[in-house]
Design a protein around this motif. Structure first.
Motif, short mmCIF file in Angstrom:
data_model
loop_
_atom_site.label_atom_id
_atom_site.label_comp_id
_atom_site.label_asym_id
_atom_site.label_seq_id
_atom_site.Cartn_x
_atom_site.Cartn_y
_atom_site.Cartn_z
N ASP A 29 -1.14 6.02 -7.31
CA ASP A 29 -0.64 7.26 -6.72
C ASP A 29 -1.60 7.84 -5.69
O ASP A 29 -1.26 8.77 -4.97
CB ASP A 29 -0.39 8.31 -7.81
CG ASP A 29 0.79 7.94 -8.70
OD1 ASP A 29 1.71 7.25 -8.22
OD2 ASP A 29 0.78 8.36 -9.87
N LYS A 30 -2.80 7.30 -5.61
CA LYS A 30 -3.81 7.73 -4.64
C LYS A 30 -3.84 6.72 -3.50
O LYS A 30 -3.90 5.52 -3.73
CB LYS A 30 -5.21 7.80 -5.27
CG LYS A 30 -5.28 8.57 -6.56
CD LYS A 30 -5.17 10.05 -6.31
CE LYS A 30 -5.39 10.77 -7.65
NZ LYS A 30 -4.94 12.10 -7.65
N ARG A 31 -3.80 7.20 -2.29
CA ARG A 31 -3.82 6.28 -1.15
C ARG A 31 -5.20 5.66 -0.95
O ARG A 31 -5.34 4.47 -0.70
CB ARG A 31 -3.41 7.00 0.13
CG ARG A 31 -3.44 6.07 1.34
CD ARG A 31 -2.98 6.73 2.59
NE ARG A 31 -4.03 7.59 3.10
CZ ARG A 31 -4.19 7.90 4.36
NH1 ARG A 31 -3.34 7.46 5.24
NH2 ARG A 31 -5.16 8.68 4.75
N LEU A 32 -6.26 6.49 -1.08
CA LEU A 32 -7.60 6.01 -0.79
C LEU A 32 -8.56 6.54 -1.85
O LEU A 32 -8.71 7.74 -2.01
CB LEU A 32 -8.02 6.50 0.60
CG LEU A 32 -9.27 5.90 1.21
CD1 LEU A 32 -9.10 4.41 1.44
CD2 LEU A 32 -9.58 6.58 2.54
N GLN A 33 -9.19 5.62 -2.58
CA GLN A 33 -10.14 5.99 -3.63
C GLN A 33 -11.50 5.36 -3.35
O GLN A 33 -11.58 4.25 -2.82
CB GLN A 33 -9.68 5.45 -4.99
CG GLN A 33 -8.51 6.15 -5.60
CD GLN A 33 -8.17 5.51 -6.92
OE1 GLN A 33 -7.56 4.45 -6.96
NE2 GLN A 33 -8.60 6.13 -8.01
N LEU A 34 -12.53 6.06 -3.75
CA LEU A 34 -13.89 5.54 -3.73
C LEU A 34 -14.34 5.45 -5.18
O LEU A 34 -14.34 6.45 -5.90
CB LEU A 34 -14.83 6.47 -2.95
CG LEU A 34 -16.28 6.01 -2.87
CD1 LEU A 34 -16.39 4.74 -2.03
CD2 LEU A 34 -17.15 7.11 -2.28
N PRO A 76 1.55 -0.52 9.58
CA PRO A 76 2.54 -0.08 8.60
C PRO A 76 3.81 -0.92 8.62
O PRO A 76 4.17 -1.48 9.65
CB PRO A 76 2.85 1.36 9.02
CG PRO A 76 2.14 1.61 10.28
CD PRO A 76 1.35 0.42 10.66
N GLU A 77 4.45 -0.99 7.46
CA GLU A 77 5.76 -1.62 7.33
C GLU A 77 6.70 -0.57 6.77
O GLU A 77 6.41 0.06 5.75
CB GLU A 77 5.71 -2.82 6.38
CG GLU A 77 4.91 -3.98 6.92
CD GLU A 77 4.89 -5.15 5.94
OE1 GLU A 77 5.63 -5.12 4.94
OE2 GLU A 77 4.11 -6.08 6.20
N MET A 82 4.42 -1.37 -1.77
CA MET A 82 3.06 -0.85 -1.86
C MET A 82 2.14 -1.97 -2.32
O MET A 82 2.42 -2.65 -3.29
CB MET A 82 3.02 0.31 -2.85
CG MET A 82 1.67 0.97 -2.96
SD MET A 82 1.23 1.94 -1.51
CE MET A 82 2.38 3.28 -1.60
N SER A 83 1.05 -2.17 -1.59
CA SER A 83 0.06 -3.18 -1.94
C SER A 83 -1.28 -2.51 -2.15
O SER A 83 -1.55 -1.44 -1.60
CB SER A 83 -0.07 -4.22 -0.82
OG SER A 83 1.12 -4.94 -0.66
N GLU A 84 -2.11 -3.16 -2.95
CA GLU A 84 -3.45 -2.66 -3.22
C GLU A 84 -4.46 -3.55 -2.49
O GLU A 84 -4.44 -4.77 -2.64
CB GLU A 84 -3.74 -2.67 -4.71
CG GLU A 84 -5.14 -2.17 -5.05
CD GLU A 84 -5.39 -2.15 -6.54
OE1 GLU A 84 -5.17 -1.09 -7.13
OE2 GLU A 84 -5.79 -3.19 -7.09
N TYR A 85 -5.32 -2.92 -1.71
CA TYR A 85 -6.40 -3.60 -1.01
C TYR A 85 -7.71 -3.05 -1.56
O TYR A 85 -7.88 -1.83 -1.62
CB TYR A 85 -6.32 -3.35 0.50
CG TYR A 85 -5.03 -3.86 1.11
CD1 TYR A 85 -4.97 -5.15 1.63
CD2 TYR A 85 -3.90 -3.07 1.16
CE1 TYR A 85 -3.79 -5.62 2.20
CE2 TYR A 85 -2.72 -3.54 1.71
CZ TYR A 85 -2.67 -4.81 2.24
OH TYR A 85 -1.51 -5.28 2.78
#
Length: 114
Positions: A29-34, A76-77, A82-85
């Motif tokens: 649910d988070k787009r960008l995490q550290l 973007p597509e 949704m993919s995880e990188y």
């Protein structure tokens, strides 16, 4: 791509096998995490519908060298899944700040997990 600073290796690289401790706190649910892993090593987790590529990790030499810049290029597509990188980020002790840019625009982490 890796960038070097002094005698230690600083850089960012895509992770093929995500460590269990990172996967356990990754939140789709988070787009960008550290996510902090161990001393001077972090993981950047990016959830996105499209292609993502980390193009560089550089040291901001215009300041005192305490900032590392991580640049991502994304494509973007519209109807993509949704993919995880996941990227491993290695810092020097002198780095206090991480500046992330997506297609040249500064973005902020949705969450930092220690």
């Amino acid at each position: 791509m890796l960038a070097a600073c002094s005698s230690s290796t600083v850089g960012v690289s895509e992770v093929e096998k995500v460590p269990d401790e990172v996967q356990a706190v990754s939140d789709s649910d988070k787009r960008l995490q550290l996510i902090y892993s161990e001393e001077d090593m972090y993981y950047i987790v990016f959830h996105f519908t499209g292609a993502v590529e980390a193009v560089a990790a550089t040291i901001d030499t215009e300041t005192s060298g305490d900032t590392i810049n991580v640049d991502f290029q994304v494509t973007p597509e519209q109807d993509g899944e949704m993919s995880e990188y996941v990227y491993k980020l290695i810092l020097d002790r002198e780095h206090e700040y991480i500046n992330v840019q997506i297609n040249g625009e500064t973005v902020y982490f949705d969450e930092s997990v220690v």
